[in-house]
Design an enzyme around this catalytic site. Structure first.
Site, PDB file in Angstrom:
ATOM      1  N   CYS A  93      -2.984   9.131  -6.441  1.00  0.00           N
ATOM      2  CA  CYS A  93      -3.976   8.789  -7.344  1.00  0.00           C
ATOM      3  C   CYS A  93      -5.420   9.045  -6.505  1.00  0.00           C
ATOM      4  CB  CYS A  93      -3.934   7.493  -7.800  1.00  0.00           C
ATOM      5  SG  CYS A  93      -5.141   6.702  -9.259  1.00  0.00           S
TER       6      CYS A  93
ATOM      7  N   ASN B 133      -7.660   1.786 -15.191  1.00  0.00           N
ATOM      8  CA  ASN B 133      -8.891   1.296 -14.686  1.00  0.00           C
ATOM      9  C   ASN B 133      -9.584   2.826 -14.349  1.00  0.00           C
ATOM     10  OD1 ASN B 133      -6.609   2.226 -12.674  1.00  0.00           O
ATOM     11  ND2 ASN B 133      -7.582   0.294 -11.224  1.00  0.00           N
ATOM     12  N   HIS B 134      -8.393   3.418 -14.998  1.00  0.00           N
ATOM     13  CA  HIS B 134      -9.083   5.605 -14.386  1.00  0.00           C
ATOM     14  C   HIS B 134     -10.449   5.493 -14.532  1.00  0.00           C
ATOM     15  CE1 HIS B 134      -4.651   6.619 -13.514  1.00  0.00           C
ATOM     16  NE2 HIS B 134      -5.521   5.978 -12.662  1.00  0.00           N
TER      17      HIS B 134
ATOM     18  N   GLU C 114     -17.592   8.599 -14.177  1.00  0.00           N
ATOM     19  CA  GLU C 114     -19.458   7.981 -14.252  1.00  0.00           C
ATOM     20  C   GLU C 114     -19.973   9.096 -13.602  1.00  0.00           C
ATOM     21  OE1 GLU C 114     -17.342   3.833 -13.420  1.00  0.00           O
ATOM     22  OE2 GLU C 114     -17.732   4.672 -10.711  1.00  0.00           O
TER      23      GLU C 114
ATOM     24  N   HIS D 257     -12.021   8.665 -10.474  1.00  0.00           N
ATOM     25  CA  HIS D 257     -10.819   7.932 -10.384  1.00  0.00           C
ATOM     26  C   HIS D 257      -9.321   8.186 -11.201  1.00  0.00           C
ATOM     27  CE1 HIS D 257      -8.156   3.775 -10.096  1.00  0.00           C
ATOM     28  NE2 HIS D 257      -8.026   4.752  -8.684  1.00  0.00           N
TER      29      HIS D 257
ATOM     30  N   HIS E 231      -4.603   7.669  -2.096  1.00  0.00           N
ATOM     31  CA  HIS E 231      -3.857   6.771  -2.196  1.00  0.00           C
ATOM     32  C   HIS E 231      -2.471   6.750  -2.765  1.00  0.00           C
ATOM     33  CE1 HIS E 231      -6.536   4.831  -4.655  1.00  0.00           C
ATOM     34  NE2 HIS E 231      -5.576   4.662  -6.300  1.00  0.00           N
TER      35      HIS E 231
ATOM     36  N   HIS F  74      -9.053   0.526  -0.620  1.00  0.00           N
ATOM     37  CA  HIS F  74      -9.129   1.511  -2.379  1.00  0.00           C
ATOM     38  C   HIS F  74      -9.806   1.146  -2.796  1.00  0.00           C
ATOM     39  CE1 HIS F  74      -6.414  -0.610  -4.916  1.00  0.00           C
ATOM     40  NE2 HIS F  74      -6.726   0.606  -5.994  1.00  0.00           N
TER      41      HIS F  74
ATOM     42  N   ALA G 102     -11.769  -2.905  -4.755  1.00  0.00           N
ATOM     43  CA  ALA G 102     -12.376  -4.261  -4.748  1.00  0.00           C
ATOM     44  C   ALA G 102     -11.183  -4.685  -4.912  1.00  0.00           C
ATOM     45  CB  ALA G 102     -13.421  -5.123  -5.937  1.00  0.00           C
TER      46      ALA G 102
END
Length: 466
Positions: free
Chosen positions: A147, A224-225, A228, A254, A336, A393, A395
């Protein structure tokens, strides 16, 4: 949904941390068991926990019962915990620290570190970095192998975003795909050399995975991918991207290796647990020796999945550049959920696992995202030995997905996003910006790990969902 049990319900009942919880929850999804009340489900699980041997031949509960029994006498013992460094310990939940403590007791562990965005995961915590001796741990790499973050910077002014919001939203909708079963139509797919790699035929497990990879290349996952549009602010005149100080249009993505990486992780974790019998609290940290056939297979498959993830980002950014009619001035990419062969400061060769941690070797560039309403940071690694040349990687989560869904409302989140001038396409309450830690606090905890070259502030965000 009122009678839906959660992992914490089973833990309170007395279930040990580990595989038994997941197996039990999966069984409760079966049609005839879902009909039971929550009280009846807990009663059944209580009996199973009390007498697992009585359920070893039970059609529904044999696997869960086996997981509840003590590991075979030939299991591998944990050793004294090795020392490791925690960055931003005051911001990390106890569960993540406990998981890291367990990982540091593995006999193959050489060194470790915990990043300030860390939170509870499977096996190694998210934000955990672990160096081992000639061994690779599939669940210390993670399920979404390779990822990564990828940033493209364009020579377009900030006002471009405000003036062409609707056009940019359409560009995202037309040129990105998210979630399971979502891909481009056959005529819209782009070719890539990774799809022709020998591993798809040389590794038996991968022989039926190529077709899915072809369907999913150039797409993004769920959760969470994201992809943007936002504003890039370059603040360091000595940045390696060669960009003058100032503000630019940026595209940040991401995502990871989609179904390919997930299937590799699950298959080789199963193999590792078959040959590496660990105590219950450490069973997700089962490893494969790199001097074994299975270890070499996993290593090759992991690298394939990482390259596939990179190919997906390459195609996402290629499509968006074409739609914009622009060439990027600069690109930055880092990954990561991976393992690297590296050398420690004392010269020892190790396998460094970074599960939700950014490589931060001296001079290495990376992107550490915040949330939809907080900036991400473009960074240069400082190569600190105590962090195993790593940084956070992102927050990190402040709320679990379950808690975010329970405590936050759709209107509340949309209002919050609007107050920051953020347009969201798709997304769920579990990915609301309020569910994440303050990225500035996280960055303050890792000033000795990275130098900041600039920021990326999201403005138009595309995620999985309608």
């Amino acid at each position: 949904m009122a009678n839906l049990l959660r992992g914490n319900d089973l833990r309170q009942l007395g279930f040990p941390e580990g595989r038994a919880i997941g197996l039990a929850l999966a069984q409760l999804q079966r049609k005839h068991l879902k009909k039971l009340s929550k009280t009846d489900q807990l009663e059944l699980l209580g009996q199973l926990l009390k007498n697992p041997k009585d359920y070893l031949t039970h059609l529904d509960w044999s696997h869960t019962a086996a997981a509840l029994l003590p590991a075979p006498s030939r299991h591998i013992e944990l050793v004294a915990r090795k020392e490791y460094t925690i960055f931003g310990a005051e911001h990390i939940e106890p569960g993540a620290i406990h998981q890291m403590e367990t990982a540091m007791k593995l006999p193959v562990t050489v060194a470790g570190a915990l990043m300030p965005d860390a939170h509870h995961g499977y096996g190694l915590p998210i934000g955990g970095v672990l160096a081992t001796d000639n061994a690779v741990i599939p669940y210390a790499v993670g399920v979404d192998i390779g990822c990564r973050m990828a940033l493209s910077v364009y020579d377009l002014p900030a006002k471009y975003l405000a003036q062409r919001t609707q056009e940019l939203k359409k560009i995202l909708l037309d040129n990105t795909r998210f979630g399971g079963g979502k891909g481009f139509e056959r005529g819209q797919r782009l070719a890539h050399p990774v799809l022709e790699r020998d591993e798809f035929t040389a590794i038996p497990f991968l022989k039926n995975k190529q077709a899915t990879a072809v369907e999913q290349v150039g797409t993004s996952g769920s959760g969470n991918h994201f992809v943007e549009f936002g504003l890039v602010d370059i603040t360091d005149p000595q940045n390696e991207m060669g960009l003058p100080l100032g503000q630019y249009l940026g595209v940040l993505s991401h995502s990871g290796s989609r179904g390919l990486g997930a299937s590799i992780a699950q298959h080789y974790t199963g193999l590792a647990r078959d040959v590496c019998k660990l105590p219950n609290e450490a069973q997700h940290l089962a490893w494969l020796g790199l001097d074994t056939e299975a270890g070499q297979e996993y290593w090759a498959a992991m690298n394939l999945a990482g390259d596939f993830a990179s190919a997906c980002h390459e195609q996402i950014h290629r499509r968006l550049a074409k739609a914009l009619g622009e060439r990027p001035l600069a690109k930055v990419e880092n990954h990561h959920n991976f393992a690297w062969k590296e050398r420690l400061a004392d010269g020892r060769e190790v396998i460094t696992h970074r599960k939700g941690a950014t490589p931060a070797g001296a001079g290495v560039l990376g992107i550490i995202p915040g949330s939809m309403t907080a900036p991400g940071f473009i960074v240069r690694g400082r190569g600190l030995a105590a962090s195993l040349a790593s940084a956070s990687h992102g927050a990190g989560r402040l709320m679990s997905r379950t808690r975010a869904k329970a405590e936050l409302g759709e209107a509340q989140v949309r209002k919050y996003l609007a107050s920051f001038g953020v347009e969201l396409i798709g997304g769920g309450l579990d990915e609301a910006p309020q569910a994440y830690k303050d990225i500035r606090t996280v960055m303050a905890s890792q000033q000795e790990l990275v130098d900041v070259l600039g920021t990326f502030t999201p403005k138009i965000v595309r995620m999985d969902g309608a």
